[in-house]
Design an enzyme around this catalytic site. Structure first.
Site, PDB file in Angstrom:
ATOM      1  N   ASN A   1      26.919 -23.519  32.676  1.00 40.60           N
ATOM      2  CA  ASN A   1      27.862 -22.453  32.357  1.00 40.60           C
ATOM      3  C   ASN A   1      27.105 -21.220  31.866  1.00 40.60           C
ATOM      4  OD1 ASN A   1      30.732 -23.674  32.398  1.00 40.60           O
ATOM      5  ND2 ASN A   1      29.477 -25.240  31.413  1.00 40.60           N
TER       6      ASN A   1
ATOM      7  N   HIS B   1      29.459 -19.394  35.991  1.00 37.76           N
ATOM      8  CA  HIS B   1      28.273 -20.247  35.919  1.00 37.76           C
ATOM      9  C   HIS B   1      27.055 -19.411  36.297  1.00 37.76           C
ATOM     10  CE1 HIS B   1      30.349 -24.450  36.095  1.00 37.76           C
ATOM     11  NE2 HIS B   1      30.917 -23.636  35.244  1.00 37.76           N
TER      12      HIS B   1
ATOM     13  N   HIS C   1      35.434 -17.627  33.843  1.00 34.59           N
ATOM     14  CA  HIS C   1      34.598 -18.792  33.524  1.00 34.59           C
ATOM     15  C   HIS C   1      33.459 -18.807  34.551  1.00 34.59           C
ATOM     16  CE1 HIS C   1      34.293 -23.195  32.246  1.00 34.59           C
ATOM     17  NE2 HIS C   1      33.530 -23.159  33.323  1.00 34.59           N
TER      18      HIS C   1
ATOM     19  N   CYS D   1      28.448 -28.654  37.610  1.00 38.06           N
ATOM     20  CA  CYS D   1      29.514 -29.422  38.248  1.00 38.06           C
ATOM     21  C   CYS D   1      28.919 -30.503  39.142  1.00 38.06           C
ATOM     22  CB  CYS D   1      30.389 -28.484  39.072  1.00 38.06           C
ATOM     23  SG  CYS D   1      31.681 -29.364  39.962  1.00 38.06           S
TER      24      CYS D   1
ATOM     25  N   ARG E   1      33.193 -29.772  25.944  1.00 42.46           N
ATOM     26  CA  ARG E   1      33.795 -30.410  27.125  1.00 42.46           C
ATOM     27  C   ARG E   1      32.921 -30.165  28.362  1.00 42.46           C
ATOM     28  NH1 ARG E   1      35.313 -29.320  32.335  1.00 42.46           N
ATOM     29  NH2 ARG E   1      35.965 -27.243  31.668  1.00 42.46           N
ATOM     30  N   ASP E   2      32.872 -28.932  28.800  1.00 42.77           N
ATOM     31  CA  ASP E   2      32.204 -28.609  30.061  1.00 42.77           C
ATOM     32  C   ASP E   2      30.693 -28.776  29.967  1.00 42.77           C
ATOM     33  OD1 ASP E   2      32.084 -27.808  32.664  1.00 42.77           O
ATOM     34  OD2 ASP E   2      32.569 -25.710  32.291  1.00 42.77           O
TER      35      ASP E   2
HETATM   36 MG    MG Z   1      32.073 -24.641  33.776  1.00 37.35          MG
END
Ligand code: MG
Length: 306
Positions: A247, A207, A205, A238, A13-14
């Site tokens: 990430n 980065h 979470h 992002c 996903r990310d």
């Molecule tokens: Mg992320």
């Protein structure tokens, strides 16, 4: 066996959502299956956003239909609002996640609404998840710095965290959107949060924009957090946070965690091979440090105990 860590792989996903070139559903399916084979048991695999806004996630239903999670594995997906949540619960997704920013500027730019409106949407998503017997995660973005407002005060993060926990979210994930947190900020924030909510419900979470993702994650682990996010090969970033890198690389985090004596259940070499395969297939740089190193010179994480 060491103490378990719930490792959440967010790569499908990310890691993929912002890539300009479309990634075929068959390739995503192979990625998910390789991740499961490496031992991943919690996988954030899709986002039920508008395909007009995020075309890369348009195949959410098709992907979920196509993958075969092993026994004990759970699937997570994002849903930004009630419409997304309705789509999510029509699939076999186990956990529905929603984002709320800690600053008004980021909320407006990322979701075109105020924090209060985002919290209302999050409560809608939670209600739909619960009515359908699904678990829930509330992400808080910009926990340390906001690209528009600069440093984010702890009280701003606390405000959103209280609202999400108060609403009944099973878990909140602290998202360091800019990747600038660093261990000192992470400790300060977690020490404040721990006063009010159980650590068992807090995930991190991070980065890696400033190279702090592993250090910040380690600080969180030392404070007692046991739910950790990463994306294989450190993919992601992002679109609303200029300059933000990917990430935290799952390979780097798993290598660190296993070296500390924790049990992630993940085969770091198989994860490294997955990251190498994915980046070669997509023609992208591999942002993990551990992955390529481990493949060049296989060594076992040195378990020293926590
Ligand atoms: Mg992320």
């Amino acid at each position: 066996m060491g103490e378990p860590i719930a490792f959440v792989e967010v790569g499908p996903r990310d890691g993929l959502q912002n890539l300009a070139a479309p990634v075929a559903t068959t390739l995503k399916r192979e990625l998910c299956e390789r991740l499961f084979s490496a031992g991943i048991r919690r996988l954030e695999c899709a986002s039920f956003v508008s395909p007009a806004h995020v075309p890369q996630m348009a195949d959410a239903e098709a992907l979920i239909e196509a993958i075969n999670p092993p026994e004990g594995a759970t699937l997570d997906a994002l849903a930004p609002n009630a419409r997304g949540a309705e789509r999510a619960v029509a699939t076999r997704i186990d956990r529905v996640a929603v984002f709320v920013a800690a600053t008004e500027s980021f909320a407006q730019r990322n979701t075109r609404c105020s924090i209060a409106q985002c919290l209302d949407r999050a409560r809608d998503v939670l209600r739909i998840a619960r009515e359908n017997g699904r678990r829930s995660r509330g992400y808080i973005s910009c926990i340390a710095d906001c690209p528009y407002e600069g440093p984010v005060p702890t009280r701003a993060v606390m405000h959103v965290a209280r609202a999400l926990i108060g609403a009944g979210f099973d878990e909140i994930a602290l998202g360091d959107t800019i990747g600038s947190t660093g261990p000192a900020d992470m400790r300060r924030l977690l020490r404040a949060l721990k006063q009010e909510m159980p650590l068992a419900r807090i995930a991190v979470h991070c980065h890696d924009t400033y190279g702090m993702a592993a250090a910040s994650t380690l600080a969180a682990i030392e404070e007692g957090v046991r739910i950790v996010d990463g994306a294989v090969a450190g993919l992601g970033g992002c679109p609303f946070a200029p300059g933000a890198a990917g990430n935290a690389a799952s390979e780097d985090l798993v290598f660190m965690l296993e070296g500390l004596g924790f049990d992630t259940g993940i085969d770091c070499t198989a994860l490294a091979a997955t990251g190498a395969w994915l980046t070669q297939t997509l023609g992208l740089p591999n942002a993990s440090r551990t992955g390529p190193a481990l493949l060049a010179r296989p060594i076992a994480p040195r378990r020293k105990g926590v």
